[in-house]
Design a protein around this motif. Structure first.
Motif, mmCIF file in Angstrom:
data_model
loop_
_atom_site.group_PDB
_atom_site.id
_atom_site.type_symbol
_atom_site.label_atom_id
_atom_site.label_comp_id
_atom_site.label_asym_id
_atom_site.label_seq_id
_atom_site.Cartn_x
_atom_site.Cartn_y
_atom_site.Cartn_z
ATOM 1 N N THR A 129 0.822 -1.212 0.000
ATOM 2 C CA THR A 129 0.000 0.000 0.000
ATOM 3 C C THR A 129 0.857 1.263 0.000
ATOM 4 O O THR A 129 0.506 2.239 -0.667
ATOM 5 C CB THR A 129 -0.972 0.027 1.194
ATOM 6 O OG1 THR A 129 -0.242 -0.008 2.411
ATOM 7 C CG2 THR A 129 -1.939 -1.137 1.132
ATOM 8 N N ALA A 150 -4.955 6.621 -2.001
ATOM 9 C CA ALA A 150 -5.092 5.991 -0.694
ATOM 10 C C ALA A 150 -6.540 5.843 -0.249
ATOM 11 O O ALA A 150 -6.878 4.883 0.430
ATOM 12 C CB ALA A 150 -4.318 6.799 0.341
ATOM 13 N N ASN A 210 -5.834 1.364 -7.925
ATOM 14 C CA ASN A 210 -5.003 0.754 -6.888
ATOM 15 C C ASN A 210 -5.820 -0.006 -5.854
ATOM 16 O O ASN A 210 -5.313 -0.906 -5.201
ATOM 17 C CB ASN A 210 -4.160 1.816 -6.184
ATOM 18 C CG ASN A 210 -3.023 2.308 -7.040
ATOM 19 O OD1 ASN A 210 -2.768 1.798 -8.129
ATOM 20 N ND2 ASN A 210 -2.332 3.316 -6.568
ATOM 21 N N ASP A 216 0.256 3.810 -2.964
ATOM 22 C CA ASP A 216 -0.362 5.088 -2.593
ATOM 23 C C ASP A 216 0.614 6.256 -2.541
ATOM 24 O O ASP A 216 0.263 7.377 -2.917
ATOM 25 C CB ASP A 216 -1.035 4.972 -1.227
ATOM 26 C CG ASP A 216 -2.217 4.026 -1.234
ATOM 27 O OD1 ASP A 216 -2.722 3.700 -2.325
ATOM 28 O OD2 ASP A 216 -2.633 3.598 -0.143
ATOM 29 N N LYS A 248 -4.728 -3.450 -3.935
ATOM 30 C CA LYS A 248 -4.598 -3.521 -2.483
ATOM 31 C C LYS A 248 -5.524 -4.587 -1.905
ATOM 32 O O LYS A 248 -5.130 -5.323 -0.996
ATOM 33 C CB LYS A 248 -4.876 -2.157 -1.857
ATOM 34 C CG LYS A 248 -3.799 -1.137 -2.190
ATOM 35 C CD LYS A 248 -3.979 0.163 -1.444
ATOM 36 C CE LYS A 248 -5.128 0.959 -1.981
ATOM 37 N NZ LYS A 248 -5.229 2.299 -1.385
#
Length: 73
Positions: free
Chosen positions: A29, A52, A59, A33, A63
């Motif tokens: 992560t 994030a 993403n 991020d 994740k």
């Protein structure tokens, strides 16, 4: 791959959880991020926050997959 290895094995951000599955997930992560390059003229902080926090960001799928893989090891 080198950056992931560094984040997992040496980064100060992983110190309290080093060599655990949680550290592996955090390395993924952190790379996705915060360490991935930002292209174009968009604000870097905004792009990183979106990476994030947004569930519909590309993403998020990576994740989630990383979490599932590490949860089943």
């Amino acid at each position: 791959m080198r950056e992931l290895e560094y984040l997992f094995a040496q980064a100060p951000t992983q110190e309290p959880i080093r060599n655990t599955r949680w550290a592996a997930y955090n390395a993924v992560t952190e790379r996705l991020d915060h360490k991935s390059p930002v292209f174009g003229s968009r604000d870097v902080a905004t792009v990183r926050a979106e990476r994030a926090l947004l569930d519909n960001h590309d993403n998020a799928k990576l994740k989630a997959r990383a979490f599932r893989l590490l949860a089943t090891v």
